[in-house]
Design an enzyme around this catalytic site. Structure first.
Site, PDB file in Angstrom:
ATOM      1  CB  SER A 147      -0.922  -0.006   1.222  1.00 37.14           C
ATOM      2  OG  SER A 147      -1.860   1.039   1.117  1.00 37.14           O
ATOM      3  CD  GLU A 148      -1.273   5.636  -2.838  1.00 37.53           C
ATOM      4  OE1 GLU A 148      -1.015   5.322  -4.007  1.00 37.53           O
ATOM      5  OE2 GLU A 148      -2.103   6.518  -2.537  1.00 37.53           O
TER       6      GLU A 148
END
Lengths: 223, 223, 223, 223
Positions: C47-48
């Site tokens: 996840s960024e």
């Protein structure tokens, strides 16, 4: 005339470090500075191999092989210290987060050029380590050195004859004879040892010196 | 003695000037310094340039600064997240300039400033509208755009714990932009949930070393 | 003809993810992919906002406000997962460490150009988020989309009419009608749903299609 | 199922090709993968380009590779550290090429590769011999040199603990170059003292997430 000992040069440089400063000490003479920080000041020493909060050299029984300083000697960590990786260590240096870099020098020019990484000895492949990063990156660079070579030649030069570490980076110079600032107008003598005339100091120095109006005697306790 | 703790939010945001570039950490509603930004609204600084992943949510923090006309420009990757009415109203009224930056480029530009670098070549955005006007260069057969450092005058961050040296620990995905923003400003102000004694944070697991931090203030948590 | 449902498109994309892959799922349709990973494969979702090892959406009583995904929804972490800061999250993306980015799309061109960040709606200031970073940086980019717009217009175009996210980045396309690879020779149909002729598929697609020699029926269980 | 553990040093170094660029972590004698490099000597790869802070010490690890004529070129900041006889002999015999890089630039060039960037502008080395032949550019009134990414075919690292996903934890200043080198190679091989079960490492304090790691092998420690 009373030139300072190497330990006294380190003592003198230590007196100028502000409380709370983040400081990187170069290998050799600058390393001695850590011993002379006035007791009322809390200084955070930075090491290029990923340490903030270096403490004193550990007692033999407390040596940890995984904990060394930039000179590869055994080190210790103060409460509040931290470990991080090499990239963050140099981000701190290059980004100006380290307030002060105290370095040794072969030569310094009147413009503050620093030469401290190689004497171009043909038999020795040179090393640069973190010297250029510190010289170009630290918020302020000060150097500690003997005023002259063993042969009596000046180390403060019109221009450096050895290869540069960084141009125009040095702001203050501590020697066994004097404390000298590098200013846009040239070298300004802040302090000089007792019994040494400005002309005697000038004789040991290549670029022209100016005596600061508020100059003082350079004195250090026996350390 | 190093003690970066301040006693109030007002003290924490003191001195922020009109026109300042402020880095506001957080991702969506998580990890953002809402209380500090609310205090900045009280403090009164205006004409601010706000750097943040999102351009405010709901009615407090960055959204409140925007709603009250204190923000001249937002540099962000995704302006409209949850309840973006403050941003939308100001933008549609032509009162707010928007610079849209890909999220990783936004982060990397701040790191570039933190690391003392002059710029970097990124493959992101090449061939798109967001590369318009940027220098493009082929390196090793691939196209890159030149991105410039993005530095804050002030960074506002949020952490879980801090000691008096300003060492920080975050919690889960509330870490997000906090570490990079904490490194990338002249003044870094952090709100924390808890102060701990020096030495209580494990030196192996400090997320942001205190060298990057200037002021810490306790918000909420136990009194 | 049996076009796939959105969940079936996600199911089909999930079947192609190799055991051990590091995968970033875009917001919307790609998010559904996580539900359909075959049970014998261990996939690490990235996840960024600084997470590796995202798990399933948490039960209401297990929601942690400090743990969200890129879509700002409540998230969970698997054993072996880790948290890191935004800069490392995007280093993983831009540096090609994330093996696969599954993204939604408005349009894909025959050369694999991707348009998925803005429709240039004049009333909507656009957001780009991490879309350009993922499109330019991930080792492989695959997209999931409805084959045509609500009005029946093709989304696979000679060239994208919406602003590009990145040129030439898409390698495989999953739609409700087909699985199509982007090759140097153009779009190659790998799978097509039962009862749909190549000419019917071509009618719904702007660039010319070639049928792979080893093409198969695109089928998915009722999910 | 992700399991990056391999059973032997031979398996860990399998496949390293002649001419490979190998990143060798460590700073002085601390944090270096000596056992892996000894195994590489056994494996037989030659014409290697070795990237390391120092060019070997004593008679094992990188020094042994150099003494046995397996290394064509060393890229380092400080070749001669403790007992550098292997380096000195090879260098003086003209059998070893040396590329000297400032320490922080060395680290940053590897991060640049790891982050998928094409290069960066650094103030370090400007006006010195080490900037010879490099593009120089003025940005915001300061001079910078363009530095290019430095990527390894293989990185050899050392950590304290790992789980089967390859998540790593280091100890004290043995962290040094390990995290940046682990990110910067196509294949990352790590020797560790201890394997732990998945989930045993705290996700908040993993130093190198497993996404960067390909093979881990246990060396020494408890059987």
């Amino acid at each position: 005339m009373k030139p300072l000992s190497r330990r006294q040069i380190a003592w003198r440089a230590a007196q100028d470090i502000a409380d709370g400063a983040y400081v990187n000490l170069g290998i050799g003479l600058p390393t001695l500075v850590a011993d002379f920080i006035p007791g009322d000041r809390e200084i955070v020493f930075h090491s290029e191999n990923g340490i903030l909060g270096l403490g004193k050299a550990p007692a033999p029984e407390e040596i940890d092989p995984d904990l060394i300083n930039a000179g590869k000697g055994a080190a210790s960590l103060l409460p509040g210290g931290s470990f991080f990786h090499h990239n963050d260590a140099f981000l701190m240096i290059r980004g100006g987060h380290v307030d002060l870099s105290l370095m040794g020098a072969f030569e310094v020019s009147e413009r503050g050029d620093l030469a401290n990484w190689t004497t171009d000895d043909p038999g020795f492949p040179p090393g640069v380590g973190g010297a250029m990063d510190l010289a170009a990156g630290a918020r302020e660079v000060r150097v500690l050195l003997e005023h002259t070579t063993k042969e009596g030649q000046p180390r403060l030069r019109h221009r450096c004859h050895y290869p540069l570490t960084a141009p125009g980076c040095v702001k203050r110079i501590y020697t066994n004879f004097a404390v000298i600032d590098v200013t846009p107008e040239g070298l300004l003598v802040r302090e000089v040892v007792e019994g040494m005339s400005l002309s005697a100091l000038q004789e040991a120095t290549e670029p022209p010196l100016t005596l600061a109006n508020d100059w003082r005697l350079l004195a250090a306790p026996a350390v | 003695m190093i003690d970066k703790r301040v006693q109030s939010l007002a003290e924490a945001v003191a001195g922020v000037r009109d026109g300042a570039t402020i880095l506001c950490a957080g991702f969506g509603a998580v990890g953002g310094p809402d209380e500090l930004l609310d205090a900045l609204l009280e403090q009164g600084a205006k004409e601010l340039v706000a750097v943040s992943n999102n351009a405010g949510s709901g009615d407090r923090g960055l959204a409140a600064l925007i709603a009250n006309g204190r923000v001249r420009k937002v540099i962000c990757s995704y302006p409209r997240t949850d309840r973006p009415h403050a941003f939308e109203a100001a933008f549609k009224a032509g009162k707010l300039e928007l610079e849209l930056v890909p999220q990783g480029t936004l982060s990397e530009r701040m790191r570039c400033a933190a690391a003392g670098l002059g710029g970097f070549y990124s493959p992101v955005g090449v061939g798109t509208r967001l590369a318009d006007g940027k220098e493009t260069r082929e390196i090793g057969g691939r196209l890159y755009v030149l991105e410039k450092p993005l530095k804050g005058d002030v960074a506002f961050c949020k952490a879980l714990r801090a000691d008096r040296w300003g060492n920080l620990v975050y919690r889960k995905s509330a870490r997000n932009f906090n570490p990079v923003m904490a490194m990338a400003a002249d003044l870094t102000v952090v709100q924390v949930k808890e102060f701990v004694a020096l030495g209580e944070l494990d030196p192996e697991t400090i997320h942001t070393p205190g060298i990057f931090v200037d002021r810490i203030v306790k918000v909420g948590g136990k009194p």
